[in-house]
Design a protein around this motif. Sequence first.
Motif, PDB file in Angstrom:
ATOM      1  N   UNK A  78       0.871  -1.178   0.000  1.00  0.00           N
ATOM      2  CA  UNK A  78       0.000   0.000   0.000  1.00  0.00           C
ATOM      3  C   UNK A  78       0.907   1.226   0.000  1.00  0.00           C
ATOM      4  N   UNK A  79       0.883   1.996  -1.083  1.00  0.00           N
ATOM      5  CA  UNK A  79       1.764   3.173  -1.180  1.00  0.00           C
ATOM      6  C   UNK A  79       1.180   4.329  -0.375  1.00  0.00           C
ATOM      7  N   UNK A  80       2.022   5.309  -0.086  1.00  0.00           N
ATOM      8  CA  UNK A  80       1.578   6.504   0.648  1.00  0.00           C
ATOM      9  C   UNK A  80       0.460   7.191  -0.139  1.00  0.00           C
ATOM     10  N   UNK A  81       0.636   7.269  -1.434  1.00  0.00           N
ATOM     11  CA  UNK A  81      -0.348   7.942  -2.279  1.00  0.00           C
ATOM     12  C   UNK A  81      -1.691   7.209  -2.246  1.00  0.00           C
ATOM     13  N   UNK A  82      -1.620   5.870  -2.289  1.00  0.00           N
ATOM     14  CA  UNK A  82      -2.874   5.104  -2.312  1.00  0.00           C
ATOM     15  C   UNK A  82      -3.628   5.270  -0.991  1.00  0.00           C
ATOM     16  N   UNK A 142       4.177  13.486   8.942  1.00  0.00           N
ATOM     17  CA  UNK A 142       2.901  13.622   9.667  1.00  0.00           C
ATOM     18  C   UNK A 142       1.690  13.346   8.784  1.00  0.00           C
ATOM     19  N   UNK A 143       1.793  13.661   7.506  1.00  0.00           N
ATOM     20  CA  UNK A 143       0.640  13.418   6.625  1.00  0.00           C
ATOM     21  C   UNK A 143       0.344  11.924   6.552  1.00  0.00           C
ATOM     22  N   UNK A 146      -2.740   7.114   8.339  1.00  0.00           N
ATOM     23  CA  UNK A 146      -2.797   5.784   8.965  1.00  0.00           C
ATOM     24  C   UNK A 146      -3.812   5.807  10.112  1.00  0.00           C
ATOM     25  N   UNK A 147      -3.727   6.850  10.941  1.00  0.00           N
ATOM     26  CA  UNK A 147      -4.630   6.941  12.102  1.00  0.00           C
ATOM     27  C   UNK A 147      -6.085   7.036  11.633  1.00  0.00           C
ATOM     28  N   UNK A 148      -6.328   7.845  10.603  1.00  0.00           N
ATOM     29  CA  UNK A 148      -7.707   8.043  10.138  1.00  0.00           C
ATOM     30  C   UNK A 148      -8.248   6.780   9.462  1.00  0.00           C
ATOM     31  N   UNK A 149      -7.385   6.126   8.675  1.00  0.00           N
ATOM     32  CA  UNK A 149      -7.817   4.884   8.012  1.00  0.00           C
ATOM     33  C   UNK A 149      -8.172   3.827   9.054  1.00  0.00           C
TER      34      UNK A 149
END
Length: 404
Positions: free
Chosen positions: A91-95, A136-137, A142-145
């Motif tokens: 899972x990429x950062x963008x995805x 942080x982004x 990650x936290x929101x997902x």
Amino acid sequence: MLDLQNKHIVLGLTGGIACYKAAELCRALIKQGASVQVVMTESATQFITAVTMQALSNRAVYVSQWDAREPNNMAHINLSREADAILIAPASADFMAKLLHGRADDLLSLMCLARPVSEVPLILAPAMNREMWVNPATQRNVAQLTQDGALVLDVGQGDQACGETGDGRMLEPDDIVQDLIATFQPKLLAGHKVLVTAGPTYEAIDPVRGITNLSSGKMGFAMARAAYEAGANVTLIAGPVHLPTPRGVQRIDVRSATDMHSAVLSQVADASVFVATAAVADWRVAKVAEQKIKKTAQGNTPDLQFTENPDILGEVAQTARARNGELFCVGFAAESHDLQKHAQAKREKKGVPLLVGNIGPATFGSDENALLLVDAQDTQEIPQANKLDLARKLVTEIAQRIKI
Ligand code: C5P
């Protein structure tokens, strides 16, 4: 039965060099009995071909939402309805950023958005450069997902393809498979801290010799894994064994019974379940020789004196009684005969609510075992099975008793 038998997994690949590990992952899923449908983003196809993934999964790979092979032309609906779980690895950062916003401009993100959230778990195995991971982004995403119901796995640590070293590597395929298997297990021990002892102990005679026993540690390691799968926070105190640490389990290695005793006492205060699977040596040599004991010309044998080791389970069970049922203790008994009689006697002697008997010589080192569960009311046979299946059954029995 294999752990992923009858499970249909949609394996999603997004753009990242860790795509090369997705080939192994696909094979590992199939080896565990799963059927695997691969869906790739355009970027993923830059790193590994759809041909490779098709050959390994034995199914045509989907890349585009305009794929006309589906009669209703709704691949995103069909694929997500068939899945028992969607696993995005890598899972990429963008995805992840895209998922977070519910964007759906390619088949994979569209399919994730279209999945029935309460029925189809979404598991993400992130993979990216270490700076991207700690940004942080990304951490916010990650936290929101996670809050939105996805299971975001942790990342590995070490050398990265970019030449840097740090957090952000994709987990190894076997670790991802273990975590996926765990998502299908009921969370019977969520909120519990489970402490497990496993393996033999080694009691030194001198710097090169010692006394030990034939315990392989497999049952205890299976217990730790099953408790983790059931949602517990697990600490495993292991004697000298050569077994990999189960996923998500905190492991403390010890050698002697005295070491194991101290490690257990340091961990038991906030535990709610203690499972003593270790085959603790009953005695240790009273005075360990500082130098290797040499053979004498006269052929004298060494005069070894023994001291009894602390009874770890007996002691913990005593504190458990004082803690008014807040700590549930499970003992094991490896017997050679008259299992029921000896197991019941051991349960009373140790003062534990549940004792698990087995025939020691029949199981030492083996991947299988048969158990006899003995409590104050009853005895129950759990027939021959592999140790992980037995451990899962035992977790169910423990969970039922904790609720009472
Ligand atoms: O007395 P015995 O060794 O047969 O008891 C077996 C049970 O007690 C196992 O659960 C074992 O892990 C535990 N035990 C212990 N400390 C010892 C001896 C046994 O915790 N010194």
